[in-house]
Write a protein that holds these residues in place. Structure first.
Motif, short mmCIF file in Angstrom:
data_model
loop_
_atom_site.label_atom_id
_atom_site.label_comp_id
_atom_site.label_asym_id
_atom_site.label_seq_id
_atom_site.Cartn_x
_atom_site.Cartn_y
_atom_site.Cartn_z
N GLY A 595 0.81 -1.22 0.00
CA GLY A 595 0.00 0.00 0.00
C GLY A 595 0.83 1.25 0.00
N GLN A 596 2.09 1.14 -0.05
CA GLN A 596 2.99 2.30 -0.02
C GLN A 596 3.69 2.42 -1.38
OE1 GLN A 596 2.93 4.16 2.78
NE2 GLN A 596 1.44 2.66 3.54
N THR A 597 3.29 3.53 -2.16
CA THR A 597 3.87 3.74 -3.50
C THR A 597 4.85 4.89 -3.54
OG1 THR A 597 2.09 5.23 -4.18
CG2 THR A 597 1.77 2.86 -4.55
N GLY A 598 4.73 5.81 -2.58
CA GLY A 598 5.60 6.98 -2.60
C GLY A 598 5.08 8.14 -3.42
N GLN A 599 3.86 8.02 -4.01
CA GLN A 599 3.30 9.10 -4.84
C GLN A 599 2.37 9.97 -3.98
OE1 GLN A 599 1.38 7.36 -8.23
NE2 GLN A 599 3.29 6.57 -9.11
N VAL A 600 2.65 11.30 -3.96
CA VAL A 600 1.89 12.23 -3.13
C VAL A 600 0.43 12.31 -3.59
CG1 VAL A 600 1.71 14.61 -2.33
CG2 VAL A 600 3.95 13.55 -2.60
N GLN A 601 0.23 12.26 -4.92
CA GLN A 601 -1.13 12.36 -5.45
C GLN A 601 -1.98 11.20 -4.95
OE1 GLN A 601 1.67 12.37 -7.08
NE2 GLN A 601 1.75 13.81 -8.83
N GLN A 602 -1.39 10.01 -4.96
CA GLN A 602 -2.16 8.85 -4.51
C GLN A 602 -2.48 8.96 -3.02
OE1 GLN A 602 -0.15 5.12 -4.94
NE2 GLN A 602 -2.02 3.90 -4.71
N TYR A 603 -1.48 9.43 -2.22
CA TYR A 603 -1.72 9.59 -0.80
C TYR A 603 -2.82 10.61 -0.55
CZ TYR A 603 2.70 7.09 -0.05
OH TYR A 603 3.68 6.15 -0.04
N ALA A 604 -2.85 11.71 -1.36
CA ALA A 604 -3.90 12.75 -1.21
C ALA A 604 -5.26 12.19 -1.55
CB ALA A 604 -3.57 13.94 -2.11
N ALA A 605 -5.30 11.36 -2.64
CA ALA A 605 -6.59 10.76 -3.03
C ALA A 605 -7.09 9.81 -1.95
CB ALA A 605 -6.42 10.02 -4.36
#
Length: 635
Positions: A595-605
């Motif tokens: 569940g950890q990709t390192g992409q800020v956009q995904q974390y925001a979504a």
């Protein structure tokens, strides 16, 4: 007065050889003349101080009951206070005299024996440390100080036995000595710890004062266990059965080392420890019986092995084990005086015998087999004469030193136990036989070596002459001038000669000499025929009763077997559990890491979706609550 100066500065006696060790070992070891000069000078100074202390003990009436004690605080923490210091009494004075004198003579001898050796300076550094360690042990004021120097003595024996470290046999012998004596030292350490827990002190004087009160209240059962543990240390250090196996292999070191170990340092440390703590051992009858019987058995057992050995130093090594058994026997039957008297005389004639053996080997280019010698009587006259004196002394013939000290042991044993006396007397006969066998085979008959022998240099002959003189006069001197009046436990011991016991031992020694002469010189009886007649008994003796082989099998199948079992437990059980936990943790972390990709956009979504879900849940919960309230008529 010099004697009072020596008494108040007794700490210099071990310190001076220790300084020599540091100066030679770290500074001048590559200069052989200076190395020898420094070591011998410091040993001479220690010997002079030892003489001063002996004089002070006589002049100032220092006795066993009123020793001279100096202490300084070494360690002080809540619940534990340990001093270092000096304890001087007649026993200490005698030991200081013997150790410093023999160490000095061995160092003088070594100048000629080790001449040209590449490690000359290193050798003298080790000798100095050995002497310092033993002297520090002798003056110890408590068990902790004694144990520290006890371990240093063991280290020095390891270094000197393995001096020729390029030889596999020397390395193995050094390890064997170190490991075997560690077994005994473990028992000694346990005994020391139990004494500290029980009495709150390890000081010899304090323990002696506290012991009667403790025994009156608690009895002797626990102290018996403690004393037996303490005795395990001397079993290892003083080569008692079954931890005697290291001592004959110690011959791998240079011959002066053998003389020092067997006469004045390591092996007598165990006998000295029992003598120093005799206030404890003498109160425990069962322990005294164990010491006496183990000593008597060791004396007989080692003598029976020496009967058949061929190497000159190995014969002398088993002789040492046997004589140490005599000393233990004397302690066990209650005669500290006889034991210490024999320790002193034995130091002189055993050092003489080893150094004489070294002179023989030096003349024959390190040949050790006595049956490859022969005919040396006229070619090595000084060595022959001095070794003859040594053999007469150890055989207990008058007026030589061994006669007086050995007969005191026999008389003490006879007064306590007839079986012990008979066993000791039989051992005396055996001792005389194998020692005359050594003398006759080596110096009589025809030469059986291709080398042309040459007499030892003066630096080697001088110690032989001095020790031969002492082997003649020390026993008579001690007998006439009251050795037992000073070195004793309890009331003064006026050792007289029991003419029945003395006469019996003399007759047996002369008989042994007669038999050895007829077998090995006159050849009236064949040695080979006699050995064949005894068959398996001879083989068992020659192979040392296969004790070493038994230990090798024990190590291979028991010690190594247990090691393999513990290894498997460690690999498959201990490591298995740890590795399983590690694998579970790894699998769980891998699952979470997806569940950890390192992409800020995904974390925001994800965060936005979570907020929406939380708001939806909150609105749903609020709606349900309102519905319930309406149904209950709240509005």
């Amino acid at each position: 007065m010099f004697s009072e100066f020596a008494l108040h500065h007794a700490w210099l006696i071990p310190l001076l050889p220790a300084i020599a060790f540091l100066f030679v070992g770290l500074g001048v070891r590559k200069c052989w003349r200076l190395s020898a000069a420094v070591a011998i000078t410091m040993s001479t100074a220690s010997f002079a101080l030892a003489l001063g202390i002996a004089q002070a003990v006589l002049n100032l009436n220092i006795t066993v009951e009123t020793p001279f004690v100096q202490r300084i605080s070494w360690m002080s923490i809540p619940g534990l206070h340990i001093d270092m210091g000096v304890l001087i009494d007649p026993l200490t004075a005698m030991m200081l005299f013997v150790v410093t004198l023999v160490s000095l003579l061995v160092q003088i001898y070594s100048v000629g024996y080790m001449h040209g050796d590449n490690g000359f300076g290193r050798f003298f550094a080790y000798l100095s440390l050995f002497a310092a360690s033993m002297l520090g042990l002798v003056i110890a004021v408590n068990f902790v100080q004694l144990f520290v120097f006890w371990e240093l003595v063991g280290l020095c024996s390891y270094l000197l036995i393995g001096y020729y470290f390029h030889k596999i046999s020397a390395r193995e012998a050094a390890k064997k000595a170190f490991i075997t004596t560690r077994v005994g030292d473990f028992g000694l350490l346990l005994g020391i710890l139990l004494l500290q827990i029980t009495f709150g002190t390890l000081d010899f004087v304090s323990l002696r004062e506290m012991l009667p009160g403790y025994i009156a209240v608690y009895g002797t059962a626990f102290l018996t266990v403690v004393a037996l543990l303490l005795f395990v240390g001397p079993i290892g250090k003083s080569g008692q059965f079954p931890l005697h196996v290291w001592l004959p292999d110690a011959m791998e070191g240079p011959t002066p080392v053998s003389a020092l170990i067997h006469a004045a340092t390591m092996v007598v440390a165990g006998v000295y420890l029992i003598a120093r703590a005799y206030f404890l051992f003498s109160q425990l009858p069962f322990v005294m019986d164990v010491i006496a019987w183990l000593g008597a058995f060791t004396a007989f057992f080692a003598a029976s092995i020496a009967f058949t050995q061929r190497e000159i130093k190995r014969i002398l090594a088993y002789s040492t084990v046997s004589q140490l058994g005599y000393m233990m026997l004397a302690l066990g039957v209650g005669s500290l005086t006889a034991s210490m008297f024999h320790l002193m005389t034995h130091a002189f004639f055993k050092a003489l015998l080893f150094l004489g053996a070294g002179a023989v080997m030096h003349a024959l280019h390190d040949e050790a087999d006595i049956f490859k010698m022969g005919g040396l009587r006229k070619k090595l006259p000084v060595t022959f004469a001095t070794m003859t004196i040594g053999v007469l002394a150890i055989s207990g013939l008058p007026p030589f030193a061994g006669f007086f000290s050995k007969d005191e042991i026999l008389a003490a044993a006879a007064a306590v136990s007839t079986p012990l006396y008979l066993l000791a007397t039989l051992t005396a006969f055996m001792t005389a036989f194998y020692m005359f066998r050594l003398l006759f085979v080596t110096f009589f008959g025809e030469a059986r070596n291709e080398h042309t022998p040459h007499e030892a240099p003066f630096s080697m002959k001088l110690p032989l002459i001095v020790l031969a003189t002492l082997a003649v006069v020390s026993g008579l001197f001690g007998h006439l001038f009251g050795f037992g009046d000073w070195v004793r436990f309890g009331s003064p011991h006026h050792g007289g000669i029991d003419y029945t016991i003395a006469g019996t031992s003399i007759i047996l020694s002369l008989l042994a000499m007669y038999l050895a002469w007829n077998i090995y010189v006159a050849k009236r009886w064949s040695a080979d025929a006699i050995s064949e007649k005894f068959g398996c008994l001879y083989d068992w003796s020659f192979h040392k009763y296969y004790i070493d082989e038994f230990y090798a099998i024990l190590t291979k199948y028991f010690v190594d077997g247990i090691g393999k079992i513990l290894y498997l437990i460690d690999i498959y059980i201990v490591d298995g559990i740890v590795n399983a936990l590690a694998r579970f943790t790894g699998m769980f972390s891998n699952l979470l890491s997806r569940g950890q990709t390192g992409q800020v956009q995904q974390y925001a979504a994800v965060f936005f979706c979570g907020v929406i879900a939380l708001l939806a849940f909150s609105l749903f919960y609020a709606y349900k609550m309102l519905a319930l309230m309406r149904a209950g008529g709240a509005f």
